[in-house]
Write a protein that holds these residues in place. Structure first.
Motif, short mmCIF file in Angstrom:
data_model
loop_
_atom_site.label_atom_id
_atom_site.label_comp_id
_atom_site.label_asym_id
_atom_site.label_seq_id
_atom_site.Cartn_x
_atom_site.Cartn_y
_atom_site.Cartn_z
N ASN A 240 0.85 -1.18 0.00
CA ASN A 240 0.00 0.00 0.00
C ASN A 240 0.89 1.24 0.00
O ASN A 240 1.31 1.73 1.04
CB ASN A 240 -0.92 -0.01 1.22
N VAL A 241 1.22 1.72 -1.20
CA VAL A 241 2.23 2.77 -1.34
C VAL A 241 1.82 4.04 -0.60
O VAL A 241 2.58 4.60 0.19
CB VAL A 241 2.47 3.08 -2.84
N ALA A 242 0.59 4.48 -0.85
CA ALA A 242 0.16 5.75 -0.25
C ALA A 242 0.18 5.66 1.27
O ALA A 242 0.70 6.55 1.94
CB ALA A 242 -1.23 6.10 -0.75
N ARG A 243 -0.37 4.56 1.82
CA ARG A 243 -0.44 4.46 3.27
C ARG A 243 0.96 4.41 3.87
O ARG A 243 1.25 5.05 4.89
CB ARG A 243 -1.23 3.22 3.69
N THR A 244 1.87 3.67 3.23
CA THR A 244 3.24 3.58 3.74
C THR A 244 3.87 4.97 3.81
O THR A 244 4.43 5.36 4.84
CB THR A 244 4.09 2.68 2.81
N LYS A 245 3.76 5.73 2.72
CA LYS A 245 4.37 7.06 2.71
C LYS A 245 3.72 7.95 3.77
O LYS A 245 4.41 8.68 4.49
CB LYS A 245 4.21 7.70 1.33
N PHE A 246 2.39 7.87 3.87
CA PHE A 246 1.69 8.69 4.85
C PHE A 246 2.20 8.40 6.26
O PHE A 246 2.54 9.31 7.02
CB PHE A 246 0.18 8.42 4.75
N ILE A 247 2.28 7.11 6.60
CA ILE A 247 2.75 6.74 7.94
C ILE A 247 4.16 7.27 8.19
O ILE A 247 4.46 7.80 9.25
CB ILE A 247 2.72 5.20 8.10
N LEU A 248 5.03 7.17 7.18
CA LEU A 248 6.41 7.61 7.36
C LEU A 248 6.47 9.11 7.65
O LEU A 248 7.22 9.56 8.52
CB LEU A 248 7.25 7.28 6.13
N PHE A 249 5.69 9.89 6.92
CA PHE A 249 5.73 11.34 7.16
C PHE A 249 5.15 11.69 8.52
O PHE A 249 5.63 12.61 9.19
CB PHE A 249 5.03 12.10 6.03
N VAL A 250 4.11 10.94 8.96
CA VAL A 250 3.56 11.18 10.30
C VAL A 250 4.63 10.86 11.34
O VAL A 250 4.85 11.64 12.28
CB VAL A 250 2.29 10.33 10.52
N LEU A 251 5.33 9.72 11.17
CA LEU A 251 6.40 9.37 12.11
C LEU A 251 7.45 10.46 12.15
O LEU A 251 7.92 10.87 13.21
CB LEU A 251 7.06 8.04 11.68
N SER A 252 7.81 10.96 10.96
CA SER A 252 8.83 12.00 10.89
C SER A 252 8.37 13.24 11.66
O SER A 252 9.15 13.85 12.40
CB SER A 252 9.09 12.33 9.42
N GLY A 253 7.09 13.58 11.53
CA GLY A 253 6.57 14.75 12.25
C GLY A 253 6.65 14.56 13.75
O GLY A 253 7.11 15.44 14.48
N VAL A 254 6.23 13.37 14.23
CA VAL A 254 6.21 13.14 15.68
C VAL A 254 7.63 13.14 16.24
O VAL A 254 7.92 13.78 17.25
CB VAL A 254 5.51 11.80 16.00
N VAL A 255 8.54 12.43 15.56
CA VAL A 255 9.92 12.36 16.06
C VAL A 255 10.57 13.74 16.03
O VAL A 255 11.29 14.13 16.95
CB VAL A 255 10.75 11.34 15.25
#
Lengths: 344, 360
Positions: free
Chosen positions: B227-242
């Protein structure tokens, strides 16, 4: 005869067609935003445009970013990016100041040439690394950004080029006006016209677009990809060098941090101007309007009653708005093309 | 990929796997990552012997405290760059979370409550990036240049030129103290936890395999069920939180919440990640190399500072390392293709990156 054509030739008159092309173009929409901002600011505070200084600043302040945006656009259209322009501007501003300290009598033309030459040489380093080793421009120019800035800071330390170091006649050049249009802006616009004409008509210019659309296809087709990309970086460097000379002429000051963060502004101006970040499409006119828009917004916000602390937020929103708009237009265009294909 | 081009080993039948074209030790040791780690160790040893006070008790503490934000953000940034995207807005998210922590604390909230809200803001920032990139399909370079300005603008807009410097001492101490009697700062504990989490996520999970696939070819990844879109979305959210977490740490460590905190960190993080062997085109890179890259830059700048060399020289060295790191593979490939002895055995002539990609 007409059955061979995918799309019928337009039955509208030539003038009409040119008009619709211009009105529907991406550049036109940004130009309108720019005009609206200037109008709004002028209504709130008439001196924003209608005063000697206001008129001059409206045209003069964007000239430095204008040059950077032109160079950046030419690089981005080949699917590369040049993050080192801010550092190059800093280096040439310092070199220009040093030339004047060494010999205040140096002719103005020579100083402009020297600035462009230094910039072109630094751009050639970028171009060589990117084109010869075929490595990503983002990484290389990020590296050279650090290197150029580091060497400059190392040389200059806490020293400053101040107004006293710059001959009065050169400083006057920064604010000179011909027919009420500042000289620096005229130079900037001439550069814009030349680069725009080249990109639109010349073989080299069209090849830059072809390379940006698909570098591999361009290479297979036999275009001199390396040579063109190298040329784009040299041009970007030379224009950043010219911008450095402009900086001295306009502000008569240079220090270790001169031009820092300008690289992202230049990229932002290009993006706002409708140039695709992955190359192959967009015009240098758009990039130029984008540069004017960015700088003008910064000047206009206080007049519009918004604290200037918020200006970066507005710029950010503008960039996002611009790329979302591009996306919407592209989707609409694709749908229209698909329809015309289905109907034929 | 280069791996598929490697011809079979002499005795091999019609079909071989590139992974086994070299013995295990070679696949482990002759990689970009190991080169960076070796360089880091070499610089560290050299500095310990030759630089006065480098072996002092405070060096390691300050070194780790200085690079902690970059270490933290490098974790999600690695994953994002492996998918072929980039996030330039991380430093602005740090600045925003720093300002929010200050503003909320100033209005009477406790530090944990304010920090939680700052983390939430980071999550929202990351979600905005992720939505525009993954679901609207905009190029990440352009989007995050926009949000770089936007988030920083909000941070500066909220506080102007003022700074908030009143923080509860016990919490500020937490950011500067070390673990017990050791020289390791406390912030290394959350970092270690995050590292384990990200290593598992990237190297030992289906999600992580998807990240590499997206970086190599996102359409192919889509067709194999990622799931390309979901994977990218999760990564950017992780980046924001960290990034927001790094911003909170930054604020407490220096005891100051300002709009322009951490300006320019995004390029430092990206420089470190690329130095650590991650390909800017995506699909290649591993976390141990990246962490070594961050530490390498930290050790160099720390050693040079003790030698009272200015930060500019450090920047020059970082820039040169960055340029060298991308050029070296090309040069090595060119050089080995010129050697007639090796020209007959292509697998030998491939430079280390190929070995690395084979082992990924």
């Amino acid at each position: 005869m007409s059955t061979d054509l995918l799309v019928e030739p337009s039955s509208q008159s030539r003038g009409h067609r040119i008009l619709t092309t211009v009105v529907r173009s991406r550049e036109f929409s940004i130009a309108i935003v720019l005009v609206l901002i200037v109008l709004a600011a002028t209504i709130r505070r008439p001196t924003f445009v209608f005063s000697g200084d206001g008129w001059r600043d409206t045209l003069l302040t964007p000239s430095i970013l204008l040059l950077l945006a032109i160079g950046q656009m030419v690089v981005i259209v080949t699917r590369n990016v040049d993050l080192s322009v801010g550092s190059i501007l800093g280096v040439t501003a310092y070199v220009t100041g040093k030339i004047f300290i060494a010999n205040p009598e140096t002719s103005v033309v020579l100083v402009f040439l020297a600035g462009m030459l230094v910039g072109a040489a630094l751009g050639a380093i970028n171009g060589f690394l990117v084109a010869f080793f075929r490595v990503p421009a983002l990484v290389v120019t990020l590296g050279t950004m650090y290197i150029f800035r580091g060497v400059l800071t190392n040389q200059i330390g806490s020293e400053r080029i101040v107004a006293g170091d710059i001959p009065a006649n050169f400083e006057k050049l920064g604010t000179d006006q011909i027919l009420s249009i500042p000289l620096l802006t005229i130079i900037g616009l001439v550069v814009l016209a030349i680069v725009g004409y080249y990109l639109y008509t010349a073989r080299g210019g069209r090849e830059l677009y072809a390379i940006g659309s698909d570098p591999d296809a361009a290479r297979l087709y036999g275009l001199g990809v390396g040579k063109r990309v190298f040329g784009a970086f040299v041009l970007s460097g030379a224009l950043a060098g010219l911008a450095g000379v402009f900086h001295i002429a306009r502000y008569a000051t240079a220090f270790a941090g001169t031009g820092r963060d300008l690289e992202l502004q230049a990229v932002a101006a290009v993006v706002i101007g409708g140039v695709a970040i992955f190359g192959g499409s967009g015009t240098v006119w758009g990039a130029a309007i984008g540069a004017f828009l960015l700088v003008t917004i910064n000047r206009a916000l206080p007049s519009l009653g918004i604290e200037d602390f918020w200006q970066r937020a507005v710029v950010g929103a503008l960039i996002l708005g611009a790329i979302v708009l591009d996306r919407v237009l592209a989707v609409r265009q694709a749908r229209k093309l698909a329809e015309s294909r289905d109907h034929s | 990929m280069t791996t598929t081009q490697s011809p079979a080993a002499p005795a091999a039948p019609t079909r071989t796997y590139a992974d086994y074209s070299a013995p295990l030790w070679r696949r482990w040791l002759l990689t970009r990552e190991m080169a960076v780690i070796a360089l880091t160790v070499a610089v560290f040893v050299y500095a310990t012997i030759n630089v006065e006070n480098f072996d002092g008790p405070l060096t390691v503490k300050f070194l780790l405290q200085d690079i902690a934000p970059i270490l933290l953000i490098a974790l999600p940034m690695t994953l994002i760059i492996i998918t072929g995207e980039i996030d330039l807005s991380v430093a602005s998210i740090m600045g925003l979370s720093s300002v929010l922590l200050g503003v909320f604390h100033d209005s009477g909230m406790s530090i944990p409550a304010a920090a939680l809200l700052a983390l939430l803001a980071g999550l929202l920032c990351g979600a905005l990036n992720g939505f525009l990139i993954a679901y609207v399909g905009l190029p990440s370079l352009a989007v995050t240049i926009g949000t770089l300005a936007l988030f920083r603008g909000i941070a500066v807009g909220l506080l102007g030129t003022t700074a908030i410097t009143e923080f509860t001492d016990s919490w500020a101490d937490l950011a500067t103290n070390t673990i017990g009697e050791s020289r390791i700062p406390l912030v290394m504990i959350p970092f270690a936890v995050l590292t384990v989490a990200f290593v598992v996520l990237l190297h030992f999970s289906t999600f992580g395999r998807g990240i590499y696939e997206i970086g190599l070819n996102d359409e192919a990844a889509h067709f194999t069920g990622v799931n390309v879109a979901r994977t990218k979305f999760i990564l950017f959210v992780l980046s924001g939180v960290v990034s927001a977490f790094a911003g909170i740490y930054f604020t407490l460590r220096y005891g100051s919440a300002r709009g322009d905190n951490a300006t320019g960190y995004e390029l430092q993080v990206i420089a470190a990640v690329l130095l650590g062997g991650v390909s800017i085109f995506g699909g290649r890179g591993r976390l141990h190399g990246v962490l070594a890259g961050v530490v390498l830059i930290g050790v160099i700048s720390s050693a040079l500072r003790l030698e009272s060399v200015t930060v500019n020289v450090t920047n020059i060295i970082v820039g040169l390392l960055l340029v060298a790191s991308v050029i070296l593979p090309s040069v090595l490939a060119w050089a080995s293709s010129r050697l007639p002895r090796k020209a007959t055995t292509p697998p030998e002539s491939s430079p280390t990156p190929n070995a690395a990609s084979a082992g990924v």
